[in-house]
Enzyme design. Structure first.
Site, mmCIF file in Angstrom:
data_model
loop_
_atom_site.group_PDB
_atom_site.id
_atom_site.type_symbol
_atom_site.label_atom_id
_atom_site.label_comp_id
_atom_site.label_asym_id
_atom_site.label_seq_id
_atom_site.Cartn_x
_atom_site.Cartn_y
_atom_site.Cartn_z
ATOM 1 N N ARG A 58 0.982 -1.235 -0.032
ATOM 2 C CA ARG A 58 -0.104 0.011 -0.068
ATOM 3 C C ARG A 58 0.746 1.232 -0.160
ATOM 4 O O ARG A 58 1.796 1.225 0.678
ATOM 5 C CB ARG A 58 -0.932 0.103 1.223
ATOM 6 C CG ARG A 58 -1.860 -1.058 1.164
ATOM 7 C CD ARG A 58 -2.869 -1.183 2.229
ATOM 8 N NE ARG A 58 -3.712 -2.513 2.406
ATOM 9 C CZ ARG A 58 -4.457 -2.527 3.240
ATOM 10 N NH1 ARG A 58 -4.766 -1.638 4.486
ATOM 11 N NH2 ARG A 58 -5.074 -3.665 3.459
ATOM 12 N N ARG A 69 2.564 1.012 10.266
ATOM 13 C CA ARG A 69 1.925 1.650 9.023
ATOM 14 C C ARG A 69 3.027 1.272 7.863
ATOM 15 O O ARG A 69 4.109 2.292 8.078
ATOM 16 C CB ARG A 69 1.462 2.851 9.135
ATOM 17 C CG ARG A 69 0.563 3.389 7.890
ATOM 18 C CD ARG A 69 0.056 4.800 8.049
ATOM 19 N NE ARG A 69 -0.718 5.026 8.933
ATOM 20 C CZ ARG A 69 -2.056 4.677 9.079
ATOM 21 N NH1 ARG A 69 -2.687 4.281 8.227
ATOM 22 N NH2 ARG A 69 -2.677 4.899 10.286
ATOM 23 N N GLU A 90 -5.886 -1.159 15.585
ATOM 24 C CA GLU A 90 -6.471 -2.041 14.835
ATOM 25 C C GLU A 90 -5.611 -3.149 14.335
ATOM 26 O O GLU A 90 -4.446 -2.776 13.926
ATOM 27 C CB GLU A 90 -7.086 -1.277 13.769
ATOM 28 C CG GLU A 90 -7.711 -2.334 12.568
ATOM 29 C CD GLU A 90 -7.679 -1.613 11.314
ATOM 30 O OE1 GLU A 90 -7.726 -2.307 10.426
ATOM 31 O OE2 GLU A 90 -7.728 -0.256 11.173
ATOM 32 N N SER A 113 -9.945 -6.020 10.433
ATOM 33 C CA SER A 113 -11.350 -5.330 10.005
ATOM 34 C C SER A 113 -12.115 -6.631 9.478
ATOM 35 O O SER A 113 -11.268 -7.092 8.343
ATOM 36 C CB SER A 113 -11.279 -4.015 9.146
ATOM 37 O OG SER A 113 -10.849 -3.041 9.787
ATOM 38 N N ARG A 117 1.164 -6.577 12.824
ATOM 39 C CA ARG A 117 0.905 -5.904 14.333
ATOM 40 C C ARG A 117 0.724 -6.968 15.091
ATOM 41 O O ARG A 117 0.710 -6.704 16.523
ATOM 42 C CB ARG A 117 -0.597 -5.291 13.830
ATOM 43 C CG ARG A 117 -0.342 -3.965 12.858
ATOM 44 C CD ARG A 117 -1.567 -3.228 12.602
ATOM 45 N NE ARG A 117 -1.165 -2.033 11.888
ATOM 46 C CZ ARG A 117 -2.029 -0.910 11.573
ATOM 47 N NH1 ARG A 117 -3.165 -1.024 12.772
ATOM 48 N NH2 ARG A 117 -1.678 0.032 10.942
#
Length: 430
Positions: free
Chosen positions: A261, A276, A348, A351, A390
């Site tokens: 990303r 990130r 987070e 999701s 994560r």
């Protein structure tokens, strides 16, 4: 994609529903486009019928020995007008398609109101954050003594990349293997291996294109290829263009892939560490189900992701995302957030979303309803089960000791060859 029939029937109502997300839809523009499409379509059909009628009269005039030159000229003129009308119709239809592809999914009625993450609704917690007798270090401080190197990655590639070495790289791999084994053996998923490069059609099918092109890494070359932002894209597209039989559903698939990303719009956010990154690993869960089963499937998929954290004995909470924070393709989303001691907050790690028929309509993915015998759109769901980097961060921070060592969660020890602890090292690794 929103059902075009609903858009045509009442664009003002769709506009009101999308306003829950904070999205402004130009209902008047859509109505004008639709009015133009209908008028142009009527015109094209009339011209086509007239040209066909005139073409038939040529044969009749020929048989009667009449002059046909004027009729030929009329047919040619009608053909030119028809071509122009069809080109105009195609242009309007393309504009309508772009308009429709740019609209997010309609929200499920149970999604709470709100504008951003501060309005998300916490629905449950599991585990209690550990009380430390010392100030907990963050994962960068801990990992830098164990083979986590951001400078080496920056030299090789650039910022927002990391290299892992030795036992830390093994722990990263152990997490992946543990998650895959769990989802396959205990949760009934089929493991799949998919390409890490996809075409634009696949990204359009799952909703990343055309809206979020800036978030993607596009490859140079003659063909329009992209690195995958998530395994959701290739795995969900396995059913694109298909009509599945009822006994093939539900489909439950799991895949481990790297994800890429650009993090467009995230400048200055989470610049420290692995939170990130431009490249990261995920174990992704995808469900393809009958429409009536999709919300039960959402609960089950979320529970599958939670089980990973339960077995790792990491504190976490589950939230329902509010209207303004729900992703583009989702009708409803649960976020799972893991506790990070150094940050003193939940972050987070997964999701889990029900996209209902939104992606299926874009992908032309259907199933044959045995009650009607007719093809209908499936519902698709996806969720991280979970983000590997994560999870690694959470283990380093939650399982750290005062001397900089890290205990290995019990469930991971068989994947680590029985090793129970990672020790901090001070010497450089060659």
């Amino acid at each position: 994609m929103i059902d075009p029939k609903l858009l045509r029937k009442d664009p003002a109502d769709i506009s009101r529903q999308l306003a829950r997300r904070g999205v402004e839809m130009d209902a008047a523009k859509y109505a004008r486009l639709e009015e133009g499409r209908r008028a142009n379509q009527v015109e094209a059909e009339a011209l086509r019928a007239e040209r066909n009628r005139r073409s038939k009269s040529i044969g009749q005039a020929k048989a009667a020995g009449e002059e046909i030159a004027p009729l030929l000229a009329e047919v040619e003129d009608l053909g030119s007008k028809l071509k122009s009308s069809e080109e105009q119709l195609a242009s309007i239809q393309a504009e309508i398609a772009d308009f429709e592809l740019g609209l997010p999914n309609l929200l499920h009625e149970s999604v709470p109101e709100g504008t951003d993450e501060s309005d998300n609704l916490e629905i449950r917690r599991s585990g209690s954050p550990r009380e430390f007798s010392f100030k907990p270090r963050d994962h960068v401080d801990i990992g830098s003594r164990m083979g986590m190197d951001f400078e080496a990655a920056a030299k090789i590639t650039g910022s927002r990349f990391v290299t892992l070495r030795g036992p830390l790289a093994k722990l990263h791999r152990a997490l992946i293997q543990f998650m895959l084994d769990l989802h396959v053996s205990e949760h009934g998923y089929e493991e799949v291996y998919v390409p890490y490069i996809v075409n634009a059609e696949s990204l359009t099918g799952t909703g990343q294109l055309p809206k979020f092109a800036a978030d993607l890494f596009r490859l140079d070359g003659d063909q329009e290829f992209f690195l995958i932002p998530t395994a959701e894209v290739p795995v969900t597209n396995l059913v694109s263009g298909q009509i599945l039989e009822s006994d093939q559903l539900p489909l439950k698939m799991v895949a481990h892939t790297p994800c890429f990303r650009s993090e467009a719009g995230s400048y200055g956010k989470d610049t420290r560490g692995m939170i990130r990154q431009h490249q990261f690993e995920k174990v992704e869960l995808v469900n393809v189900v009958r429409p009536d089963d999709s919300y039960a499937a959402l609960e089950a998929l979320t529970a599958n992701a939670e089980t990973v954290l339960d077995k790792l004995e990491l504190p976490y909470r589950v939230l329902t995302l509010c209207a303004g924070d729900t992703g583009f393709s989702a009708a409803k989303t649960y976020d799972i957030e893991v506790w990070l001691p150094a940050q003193g907050r939940y972050r987070e790690i997964s999701s889990c979303s029900n996209c209902e028929s939104f992606q299926a309509r874009r992908m032309h993915a259907r199933w044959r309803n045995p009650e009607t015998g007719k093809p209908e759109l499936v519902h698709t769901l996806n969720g991280s089960g979970v983000a590997v980097g994560r999870a690694l961060v959470a283990i380093l921070e939650n399982y750290q000791d005062v001397d900089g060592s890290v205990q290995i969660p019990t469930v991971l020890r068989p994947y680590m060859g029985g090793v129970a602890m990672l020790e901090a090292v001070t010497s450089s690794q060659g």
